[in-house]
Design a protein around this motif. Structure first.
Motif, PDB file in Angstrom:
ATOM      1  N   ARG A   1      45.847  64.380  50.958  1.00 15.03           N
ATOM      2  CA  ARG A   1      46.023  65.404  49.910  1.00 15.03           C
ATOM      3  C   ARG A   1      44.700  65.960  49.389  1.00 15.03           C
ATOM      4  N   CYS A   2      43.716  66.080  50.295  1.00 11.70           N
ATOM      5  CA  CYS A   2      42.422  66.687  49.929  1.00 11.70           C
ATOM      6  C   CYS A   2      42.574  68.184  50.187  1.00 11.70           C
ATOM      7  N   ASN A   3      43.453  68.823  49.414  1.00  9.88           N
ATOM      8  CA  ASN A   3      43.935  70.119  49.869  1.00  9.88           C
ATOM      9  C   ASN A   3      43.610  71.312  48.966  1.00  9.88           C
ATOM     10  N   LEU A   4      42.438  71.285  48.327  1.00 17.10           N
ATOM     11  CA  LEU A   4      42.058  72.475  47.565  1.00 17.10           C
ATOM     12  C   LEU A   4      41.530  73.573  48.495  1.00 17.10           C
ATOM     13  N   LYS A   5      40.796  73.157  49.525  1.00 19.06           N
ATOM     14  CA  LYS A   5      40.227  74.127  50.470  1.00 19.06           C
ATOM     15  C   LYS A   5      40.138  73.474  51.845  1.00 19.06           C
ATOM     16  N   MET A   6      40.066  74.327  52.874  1.00 20.19           N
ATOM     17  CA  MET A   6      39.854  73.807  54.229  1.00 20.19           C
ATOM     18  C   MET A   6      38.443  74.152  54.682  1.00 20.19           C
ATOM     19  N   ILE A   7      37.882  73.297  55.516  1.00 19.51           N
ATOM     20  CA  ILE A   7      36.522  73.565  56.005  1.00 19.51           C
ATOM     21  C   ILE A   7      36.512  74.878  56.791  1.00 19.51           C
ATOM     22  N   ARG A   8      37.492  75.090  57.650  1.00 15.41           N
ATOM     23  CA  ARG A   8      37.455  76.261  58.543  1.00 15.41           C
ATOM     24  C   ARG A   8      37.588  77.594  57.817  1.00 15.41           C
ATOM     25  N   TYR A   9      38.222  77.607  56.677  1.00 15.57           N
ATOM     26  CA  TYR A   9      38.416  78.891  55.996  1.00 15.57           C
ATOM     27  C   TYR A   9      37.495  79.103  54.812  1.00 15.57           C
ATOM     28  N   GLU A  10      37.159  78.029  54.099  1.00 12.61           N
ATOM     29  CA  GLU A  10      36.453  78.228  52.827  1.00 12.61           C
ATOM     30  C   GLU A  10      35.002  77.758  52.806  1.00 12.61           C
ATOM     31  N   TYR A  11      34.556  77.112  53.895  1.00 14.40           N
ATOM     32  CA  TYR A  11      33.171  76.623  53.925  1.00 14.40           C
ATOM     33  C   TYR A  11      32.475  77.107  55.201  1.00 14.40           C
TER      34      TYR A  11
END
Ligand SMILES: N[C@@H](CCC(=O)N[C@@H](CS)C(=O)NCC(=O)O)C(=O)O
Length: 345
Positions: A264-274
């Motif tokens: 549930r580490c689900n605020l952002k995804m690496i592929r889209y937001e970083y």
């Protein structure tokens, strides 16, 4: 110095229970803390084919050791034995699905039996990675940080000159001038990210969950900012892959595929937001050059990563989703995406 170990049932870690009474996950200390050295008279001297690394490919801590072994070219120096699934009661098994169906030396069916061979009556956790000494028939260390530090330079005498850390100067895995900077970064990355995903995933109250979740994403934001400095590109400390890259990689390669959903580490995804972290991650993953021996790419098994994390129980108490989580736990259906598990460069 005699072999060091601690044999007691971990007060903080009981089978099936991951969080303390206050809902926070607290990682128990490792039990075996010996160190291989280059001194031939030491208890654990560096030798070819003497030590064996026990791993499971889903485990990010074992993954650090696998990457370092490959990166350093220790394939013919330190053997690897792969474990299969973990049972809630006894822990890691030799199941034959991944790895051998029994321990190649002793015929054991469980990793726990190897721990018991090292320390009769062993009652602590049996974790991977574990570095086994075939001569003394004991565990040297079950702490990944120590194991990678041993792999960095303790076996260098058996490697070609150019692979020895002492000859690499500023291109060493821990360059002398960056030693303390890397140590500082490793410390907050461990707390916020490496262990941060576990603190988030294993929290058993909403408060503990949110506390770790927001700390995790501020650490990721901080890393994204760190990579904005041209001196910190393409890797965390410039043109050379360092200790800091190895440690961060094993958590981030699992992030979108496993932690986002299962922990549930689900605020952002690496592929889209970083975007910077995403590029950094893919640069390492897709590198199959002579320089890395494909150490990052060849040690990732996405099938095991999502399979193993997918079975973790959902424990956060959010009333609206309680039924859904309970069902997800019972159904044992493993989340599939995102697909592909990692995007091309
Ligand atoms: N401090 C250890 C942690 C290792 C660890 O927690 N390994 C997990 C797998 S990811 C394990 O083997 N767990 C088995 C258990 O707790 O019974 C390290 O960094 O090496």
């Amino acid at each position: 110095m005699g072999a060091q170990h601690q044999n007691k049932t971990d007060a903080l870690w009981k089978p099936g229970s991951f969080a303390d009474a206050d809902g926070h996950f607290r990682r128990p200390p490792p039990s075996f803390k010996n160190f291989i050295t280059t001194d031939v008279d030491a208890d654990f001297p560096a030798e070819v084919c003497r030590y064996v690394l026990y791993v499971h490919y889903a485990c990010p801590w074992a993954h650090r050791a696998l990457i370092t072994r490959k990166l350093k070219g220790l394939d013919d120096i330190v053997e690897v034995v792969e474990l299969d699934d973990k049972t809630p009661e006894i822990g890691w098994t030799f199941g034959g699905r991944t790895g051998p169906d029994k321990d190649p030396r002793y015929g054991f069916k469980y990793l726990k039996q190897l721990y018991e061979k090292a320390v009769p009556g062993w009652s602590g956790r049996s974790t991977v990675p574990a570095l086994w000494d075939t001569k003394k028939e004991t565990i040297v260390s079950n702490e990944s940080t120590d194991i990678i530090n041993m792999f960095y330079d303790k076996f260098d005498a058996f490697l070609p000159e150019e692979k020895r850390e002492a000859n690499k100067g500023e291109t060493a895995i821990i360059p002398p001038s960056l030693k303390s900077e890397i140590a500082t970064l490793n410390e907050w990355v461990y707390d916020g990210v490496n262990n941060g995903v576990y603190k988030t995933g294993f929290a058993s109250t909403r408060d503990a969950y949110e506390e770790s979740l927001f700390a995790l994403f501020s650490s990721l934001d901080r890393l994204e900012e760190h990579l904005g400095d041209p001196a910190h590109q393409p890797y965390l400390y410039g043109k050379n892959i360092t200790d800091a890259d190895i440690r961060l990689f094993t958590t981030l390669i699992r992030f979108d595929a496993a932690y986002f959903t299962s922990f549930r580490c689900n605020l952002k995804m690496i592929r889209y937001e970083y975007p910077r972290l995403h590029l950094w991650l893919r640069n390492l993953y897709w590198d199959q050059s002579e320089r890395t021996h494909g150490a990052f790419h060849s040690t990732v098994r996405f099938d095991l990563v999502s399979h193993t994390s997918g079975r973790k129980r959902a424990r956060v108490d959010i009333p609206q989703y309680k039924e859904m989580y309970a069902y997800a736990t019972v159904s044992k259906v493993i989340p599939k995406g995102p697909l592909p598990h990692i995007l091309p460069l």
